[in-house]
Design an enzyme around this catalytic site. Structure first.
Site, PDB file in Angstrom:
ATOM      1  N   GLY A 277      17.122   8.550  10.779  1.00 53.65           N
ATOM      2  CA  GLY A 277      17.392   9.876  10.246  1.00 53.65           C
ATOM      3  C   GLY A 277      17.797   9.833   8.785  1.00 53.65           C
ATOM      4  O   GLY A 277      17.365   8.984   8.004  1.00 53.65           O
ATOM      5  N   GLY A 278      18.695  10.758   8.419  1.00 53.72           N
ATOM      6  CA  GLY A 278      19.127  10.868   7.032  1.00 53.72           C
ATOM      7  C   GLY A 278      19.806   9.622   6.508  1.00 53.72           C
ATOM      8  O   GLY A 278      19.827   9.384   5.286  1.00 53.72           O
TER       9      GLY A 278
ATOM     10  N   GLY B  69      -7.602  -0.108 -19.550  1.00 54.94           N
ATOM     11  CA  GLY B  69      -6.279   0.493 -19.459  1.00 54.94           C
ATOM     12  C   GLY B  69      -5.268  -0.402 -18.789  1.00 54.94           C
ATOM     13  O   GLY B  69      -4.064  -0.318 -19.072  1.00 54.94           O
ATOM     14  N   ALA B  70      -5.718  -1.264 -17.884  1.00 53.12           N
ATOM     15  CA  ALA B  70      -4.793  -2.164 -17.209  1.00 53.12           C
ATOM     16  C   ALA B  70      -4.164  -3.143 -18.200  1.00 53.12           C
ATOM     17  O   ALA B  70      -2.994  -3.520 -18.055  1.00 53.12           O
ATOM     18  CB  ALA B  70      -5.522  -2.923 -16.101  1.00 53.12           C
TER      19      ALA B  70
END
Length: 529
Positions: free
Chosen positions: A184-185, A419-420
């Site tokens: 859960g949280g 771009g890499a």
């Protein structure tokens, strides 16, 4: 059950020795735990008790507990008849390799380690102390989540933990060690910390458990398949380190702490190196093939360069096409980011970009210099990557490097395309120094692809298209991809002998140790989501 040692009525002449004896008895019962049966059940699950874990984490005899006698004040649902001291969490501080570290550790034997109001307040206090003292915080998680009997006060307790996690982020190192269930949280606290450790077989993390999954989706899945250590280490990327035993896990938590500064105002701890700072690395000439299309293990390259071959790798099982880890060069801690040609040729994809970006941010937050080893053919192409958001995920890595003010050195081993190449800490985005081996190929794309694009019509109309294509590829390599092309244009500081790599990196980092860099005044940046 722990024996209750209530203080006896005392007049002005009460013997202090009697009070000390009562305190010693109460503390002895507290350390013994709730009951032998509860301890037996914990051991039967293959789990250590909270005290055994703390003994492994801290230097012998150094742990100082606080609020050990704290009890909950909830009434109803049977809680008023069961008020064990500690309320299911042990908090305090001690020494790890002689340096102060704070910790809180759930005791699953008490209320299943669930969090109630008093339990949460103890955690809040130790988190505040860690931040005030400027020392790392370690959580040993083994709890069943919010205590249902205490309702909204338990939920509010988690909110206080999350707020403190965020406030301390980038201020002190925060390490989560998962040694039991976390659902859960409660899972958001580990996700907000810097490093997450998990132990196979006993630790699970998930927002919704198998029963909820089955009722909502009809899917049958086990606790381990849904949120076990290997699932989070290799699939989700939530866990950075995974182990078979608690002993090995906590030993490596200690090792990690030995490489981290106490806080963001201190440098990482340096040690006297046993490895010769000036030693050559001739083995590198054989480890990296001259053929740019042949794979090799970048991990072996790193181990040849760093002190004693010791790389403490994070997220080894997740996005293995990029390597991230801590090491030492001449006794000083550095963060290593490197493409891994042995996996997907070392391309950058969505998980690799996220993994490297997070690691770069962590190193920058704690003043750990960065060394980036580049052998990258580009970003992974395809519809799946584009629709998955490779643009924004790749931009996370770009943002992290551009935002980093620590010393940064780039080393290009072979391919550095498109771009890499830019994203892998090129000079154009702020690397302080960039070096390249004579085998480097820095270009917009590979020679074959470039020739097919630039000379497409010429090749198609040639009497012998294949011969024309080979000729143009050769010319492109000679003109734009030779080893000194980037150096001639100031994008590489030097083309270096691979055998001298270790010495060159150490010299560069030594020169940059007093680097001063400031970002523009702003509330905070807005990184890609």
């Amino acid at each position: 059950m722990v024996t209750s040692h209530e203080p006896s009525p005392a007049g002005p002449r009460h013997d202090l020795r009697q009070r000390v004896a009562e305190l010693a008895a109460a503390r002895s019962d507290l350390l013994a735990g709730p009951s032998p049966d509860a301890t037996g059940r914990q051991h039967a699950k293959g789990k250590l008790t909270v005290r055994e874990r703390l003994e492994l984490l801290f230097d012998t005899g150094s742990f100082r507990e606080i609020e050990g006698f704290r009890r909950h004040r909830a009434a109803g649902f049977g809680l008023e008849h069961h008020r064990p001291p500690s309320d299911g969490v042990v908090t305090g501080w001690g020494k790890v390799h002689g340096r102060t570290v704070f910790a809180y550790a759930h005791d699953f034997r008490i209320f299943g380690g669930s969090l109630g109001e008093a339990h949460a307040e103890k955690i809040h206090k130790v988190m505040d102390l860690a931040e005030s003292a400027g020392a790392p915080l370690v959580s040993l998680s083994d709890g069943a989540g919010a205590r249902i009997q205490e309702g909204t006060t338990a939920l509010a307790g988690y909110g206080g933990i999350f707020r403190r996690n965020v406030r301390a982020s980038g201020v002190i190192p925060q390490i989560s060690v998962m040694l039991g269930p976390c659902a859960g949280g409660a899972t958001y606290s580990p996700a907000l910390t810097d490093f997450v450790f998990m132990v196979r077989g006993i630790a699970q993390m998930y927002l919704t458990g198998p029963d909820v999954v089955r009722s909502v989706t009809g899917e049958e899945v086990s606790h381990e398949q849904l949120g076990g250590a290997d699932a989070h280490a290799g699939v989700s990327g939530v866990a950075g380190f995974v182990y078979d035993t608690e002993e090995d896990c906590l030993a490596d938590v200690r090792h990690l702490l030995s490489m981290l500064p106490a806080n963001n105002r201190e440098p990482p701890p340096a040690v006297a190196p046993a490895d010769d700072r000036d030693r050559d690395c001739p083995a590198l000439l054989d480890l990296v093939p001259g053929d740019p299309n042949r794979a090799y293990d970048m991990r072996a390259v790193i181990e040849e360069i760093v002190d004693d071959g010791d790389l403490f790798e994070a997220h080894a099982s997740w996005a293995p096409n990029v390597l991230c880890g801590l090491a030492r060069l001449d006794g000083h801690v550095v963060g290593i980011v490197a493409n891994q040609p042995a996996v997907l040729a070392g391309v950058l994809d969505i998980p690799a970009s996220e993994k490297a970006a997070r690691f770069v941010q962590t190193c920058d937050a704690f003043s750990i210099p960065l060394v980036t080893l580049v052998d990258v053919p580009g970003f992974l192409p395809g519809r799946e990557q584009e629709h998955g958001g490779i643009i924004r995920h790749g931009a996370k890595l770009l943002y992290a490097y551009c935002n980093a003010t620590v010393p940064r050195i780039q080393l290009i081993l072979r391919k550095a395309y498109g771009g890499a190449y830019i994203v892998m800490d090129s000079r154009s985005i702020g690397a302080d120094l960039s070096f390249a081996w004579p085998s480097n190929e820095i270009a917009v794309m590979g020679a074959e692809g470039a020739a097919n694009v630039v000379f497409r019509r010429e090749i198609a109309g040639a009497p012998d298209p294949e011969a024309a294509r080979e000729q143009r590829i050769k010319e492109y390599v000679q003109e734009l991809m030779h080893p000194y092309h980037a150096a001639e244009r100031g994008l590489v500081d030097d083309v270096v002998d691979p055998a001298a790599t270790r010495r060159i990196l150490i010299d560069g980092l030594e020169m940059l140790r007093a680097k001063q860099a400031r970002l523009p005044s702003r509330k905070h940046g807005n990184p890609p989501s």
